[in-house]
Write an enzyme that holds these catalytic residues in place. Structure first.
Site, PDB file in Angstrom:
ATOM      1  N   ARG A  61      -1.641  -6.797   0.045  1.00 30.37           N
ATOM      2  CA  ARG A  61      -1.416  -8.237   0.124  1.00 30.37           C
ATOM      3  C   ARG A  61       0.079  -8.507  -0.036  1.00 30.37           C
ATOM      4  NH1 ARG A  61      -5.543  -8.498   2.268  1.00 30.37           N
ATOM      5  NH2 ARG A  61      -7.431  -9.675   1.754  1.00 30.37           N
ATOM      6  N   HIS A  93      -1.297  -7.745  10.273  1.00 28.50           N
ATOM      7  CA  HIS A  93      -2.517  -7.575   9.455  1.00 28.50           C
ATOM      8  C   HIS A  93      -3.612  -6.852  10.267  1.00 28.50           C
ATOM      9  CE1 HIS A  93      -4.726  -9.347   5.757  1.00 28.50           C
ATOM     10  NE2 HIS A  93      -5.349  -8.263   6.179  1.00 28.50           N
TER      11      HIS A  93
HETATM   12  P1  NAP Z   1     -10.763  -1.735  -4.928  1.00 29.80           P
HETATM   13  O1  NAP Z   1     -11.859  -0.796  -4.560  1.00 29.80           O
HETATM   14  O2  NAP Z   1     -11.079  -2.902  -5.805  1.00 29.80           O
HETATM   15  O3  NAP Z   1      -9.589  -0.867  -5.591  1.00 29.80           O
HETATM   16  C1  NAP Z   1      -8.505  -1.426  -6.220  1.00 29.80           C
HETATM   17  C2  NAP Z   1      -7.721  -0.316  -6.907  1.00 29.80           C
HETATM   18  O4  NAP Z   1      -6.549  -0.901  -7.507  1.00 29.80           O
HETATM   19  C3  NAP Z   1      -8.497   0.351  -8.046  1.00 29.80           C
HETATM   20  O5  NAP Z   1      -8.204   1.715  -8.092  1.00 29.80           O
HETATM   21  C4  NAP Z   1      -7.951  -0.360  -9.294  1.00 29.80           C
HETATM   22  O6  NAP Z   1      -8.007   0.428 -10.477  1.00 29.80           O
HETATM   23  C5  NAP Z   1      -6.515  -0.567  -8.893  1.00 29.80           C
HETATM   24  N1  NAP Z   1      -5.899  -1.660  -9.657  1.00 29.80           N
HETATM   25  C6  NAP Z   1      -6.244  -2.962  -9.683  1.00 29.80           C
HETATM   26  N2  NAP Z   1      -5.435  -3.649 -10.513  1.00 29.80           N
HETATM   27  C7  NAP Z   1      -4.567  -2.743 -11.024  1.00 29.80           C
HETATM   28  C8  NAP Z   1      -3.492  -2.819 -11.954  1.00 29.80           C
HETATM   29  N3  NAP Z   1      -3.141  -3.989 -12.519  1.00 29.80           N
HETATM   30  N4  NAP Z   1      -2.844  -1.679 -12.263  1.00 29.80           N
HETATM   31  C9  NAP Z   1      -3.204  -0.501 -11.710  1.00 29.80           C
HETATM   32  N5  NAP Z   1      -4.194  -0.358 -10.809  1.00 29.80           N
HETATM   33  C10 NAP Z   1      -4.865  -1.469 -10.480  1.00 29.80           C
HETATM   34  O7  NAP Z   1     -10.076  -2.343  -3.610  1.00 29.80           O
HETATM   35  P2  NAP Z   1     -10.067  -1.701  -2.142  1.00 29.80           P
HETATM   36  O8  NAP Z   1     -11.355  -1.949  -1.441  1.00 29.80           O
HETATM   37  O9  NAP Z   1      -9.550  -0.322  -2.219  1.00 29.80           O
HETATM   38  O10 NAP Z   1      -9.003  -2.669  -1.419  1.00 29.80           O
HETATM   39  C11 NAP Z   1      -7.674  -2.785  -1.893  1.00 29.80           C
HETATM   40  C12 NAP Z   1      -6.993  -3.971  -1.228  1.00 29.80           C
HETATM   41  O11 NAP Z   1      -6.742  -3.687   0.148  1.00 29.80           O
HETATM   42  C13 NAP Z   1      -7.852  -5.236  -1.143  1.00 29.80           C
HETATM   43  O12 NAP Z   1      -7.822  -5.950  -2.363  1.00 29.80           O
HETATM   44  C14 NAP Z   1      -7.208  -6.007  -0.015  1.00 29.80           C
HETATM   45  O13 NAP Z   1      -6.213  -6.839  -0.531  1.00 29.80           O
HETATM   46  C15 NAP Z   1      -6.544  -4.924   0.830  1.00 29.80           C
HETATM   47  N6  NAP Z   1      -7.102  -4.824   2.191  1.00 29.80           N
HETATM   48  C16 NAP Z   1      -6.244  -4.911   3.231  1.00 29.80           C
HETATM   49  C17 NAP Z   1      -6.728  -4.800   4.529  1.00 29.80           C
HETATM   50  C18 NAP Z   1      -5.779  -4.875   5.719  1.00 29.80           C
HETATM   51  O14 NAP Z   1      -6.240  -4.879   6.868  1.00 29.80           O
HETATM   52  N7  NAP Z   1      -4.480  -4.903   5.509  1.00 29.80           N
HETATM   53  C19 NAP Z   1      -8.098  -4.587   4.758  1.00 29.80           C
HETATM   54  C20 NAP Z   1      -8.944  -4.501   3.665  1.00 29.80           C
HETATM   55  C21 NAP Z   1      -8.440  -4.624   2.374  1.00 29.80           C
HETATM   56  P3  NAP Z   1      -9.433   0.856 -11.117  1.00 29.80           P
HETATM   57  O15 NAP Z   1     -10.031   1.829 -10.130  1.00 29.80           O
HETATM   58  O16 NAP Z   1      -9.083   1.499 -12.392  1.00 29.80           O
HETATM   59  O17 NAP Z   1     -10.221  -0.419 -11.225  1.00 29.80           O
END
Ligand code: NAP
Length: 319
Positions: free
Chosen positions: A234, A282
């Site tokens: 993001r 994006h």
């Molecule tokens: P997720 O499964 O919720 O994983 C988030 C990861 O970030 C987890 O490992 C979490 O740690 C870690 N995290 C969160 N807050 C943190 C902090 N303050 N300090 C350290 N680590 C932290 O999310 P995801 O499905 O992988 O997706 C990640 C992001 O990708 C989404 O939120 C979205 O914004 C983005 N996205 C982008 C696209 C695009 O096309 N560009 C598409 C889809 C998603 P824990 O494992 O310990 O909880």
């Protein structure tokens, strides 16, 4: 007795809403799914489930009996902020889209753009523009350290895919992880220790109050000279002016940005013409229509069968 109506609440264009409604209705033939605008006030108060894509939170507040809402997107930070900022926490659960295909797509994008940086494409692109023939020293993937910020559904698979392709891979998350082939870090100290080793960092964190502008001067200065950044998460996680400062001072070599605080990116934005920035619209991991439909249908079927739900967003953590 029939199941209560499922509402589809979104601000998508009419055609897109109709396409989603047709897909979901075909996958859930025993459910009655209707667009919000086609429901009466009384019908809205009877809905337990809503399927949402950029919903208007004021419209959602008309659904007083909601038990859970299913997002069609994986990233739900904007919705979480709208539903929780200066308000009591919602009584319903929010389920985001967790799709293994999306994680595959993201890991493919991560590998693509890491290879782009690894094989010095930004340098060769600039050289071609000024008819320069310079061969840069080849490094093996093993000689590059790539750090993944966020080891969730998307980050973990991306880190593993980079490792399979020979890179030296590190990762950082909130809770400490153990991932084969990936050096895992957590906590503030872990972040700095990791960043100091990375030639490329990739952001796959959710946007929360803790991660807002996390990638700032302080963090970027800890990267080795000549490192590059990829942000596929993001826009709000990166402090834009700090990034430009680090690129202009040649501390950083290149940034690949797929996400921005304002999308589409403003035509006048300095990112468009910056010589060391690649702007993407994006596209790193778009929701796959068919696959998302299957996952939503499966979630609803399981809920109807035994009341079970996938892990929902933790309103306090914001992801
Ligand atoms: P997720 O499964 O919720 O994983 C988030 C990861 O970030 C987890 O490992 C979490 O740690 C870690 N995290 C969160 N807050 C943190 C902090 N303050 N300090 C350290 N680590 C932290 O999310 P995801 O499905 O992988 O997706 C990640 C992001 O990708 C989404 O939120 C979205 O914004 C983005 N996205 C982008 C696209 C695009 O096309 N560009 C598409 C889809 C998603 P824990 O494992 O310990 O909880």
């Amino acid at each position: 007795m029939n199941n209560p109506i499922i509402s589809f609440v979104s601000q998508l264009a009419d055609q897109e809403q109709i396409a989603w409604l047709a897909l979901l209705s075909a996958k859930l033939p025993y459910e009655c799914i209707k667009l919000d605008k086609d429901l009466s006030a009384v019908e809205k108060t009877q809905c337990e489930i809503a399927i949402v894509a950029n919903p208007d939170p004021i419209i959602l507040s008309q659904y007083s009996k909601l038990i859970w809402i299913q997002s069609l997107w994986a990233g739900v930070d904007a919705l979480v902020t709208q539903l929780t900022d200066n308000k009591p926490l919602p009584s319903f659960k929010l389920i985001r889209l967790i799709d293994p295909l999306l994680a595959q797509t993201m890991s493919e994008a991560v590998l693509t753009w890491v290879l782009y940086l690894h094989r010095d494409m930004p340098k060769y692109l600039k050289q071609q523009n000024s008819s320069q023939w310079i061969q840069h020293h080849y490094l093996r993937p093993q000689e590059r350290t790539v750090g993944v910020l966020g080891l969730g559904k998307l980050g973990e698979l991306s880190a593993m895919r980079l490792n399979e392709n020979g890179f030296n891979v590190l990762g950082w998350s909130q809770s400490q992880k153990l991932i084969h082939g990936v050096g895992c870090y957590s906590g503030d100290d872990g972040l700095i220790t990791m960043v100091k080793q990375c030639n490329i960092i990739i952001c796959l964190l959710p946007l929360t109050s803790d991660t807002y502008q996390l990638i700032d001067n302080n963090l970027l200065k800890n990267l080795p000279q000549g490192a590059s950044l990829i942000n596929f998460a993001r826009g709000g996680i990166v402090a834009n002016e700090d990034l430009i400062q680090q690129l202009d001072s040649d501390h950083l070599e290149h940034a690949i940005l797929d996400v921005f605080e304002q999308e589409p990116l403003n035509k006048n934005d300095a990112f468009w013409s910056h010589k060391d920035i690649t702007v993407l619209p994006h596209i790193s991991a778009p929701t796959h229509f068919e696959s998302a439909g299957d996952i939503v249908a499966e979630n609803i079927c399981k809920y109807r069968l035994n009341g079970s739900l996938p892990v929902s967003i933790d309103w306090n953590k914001g992801y």
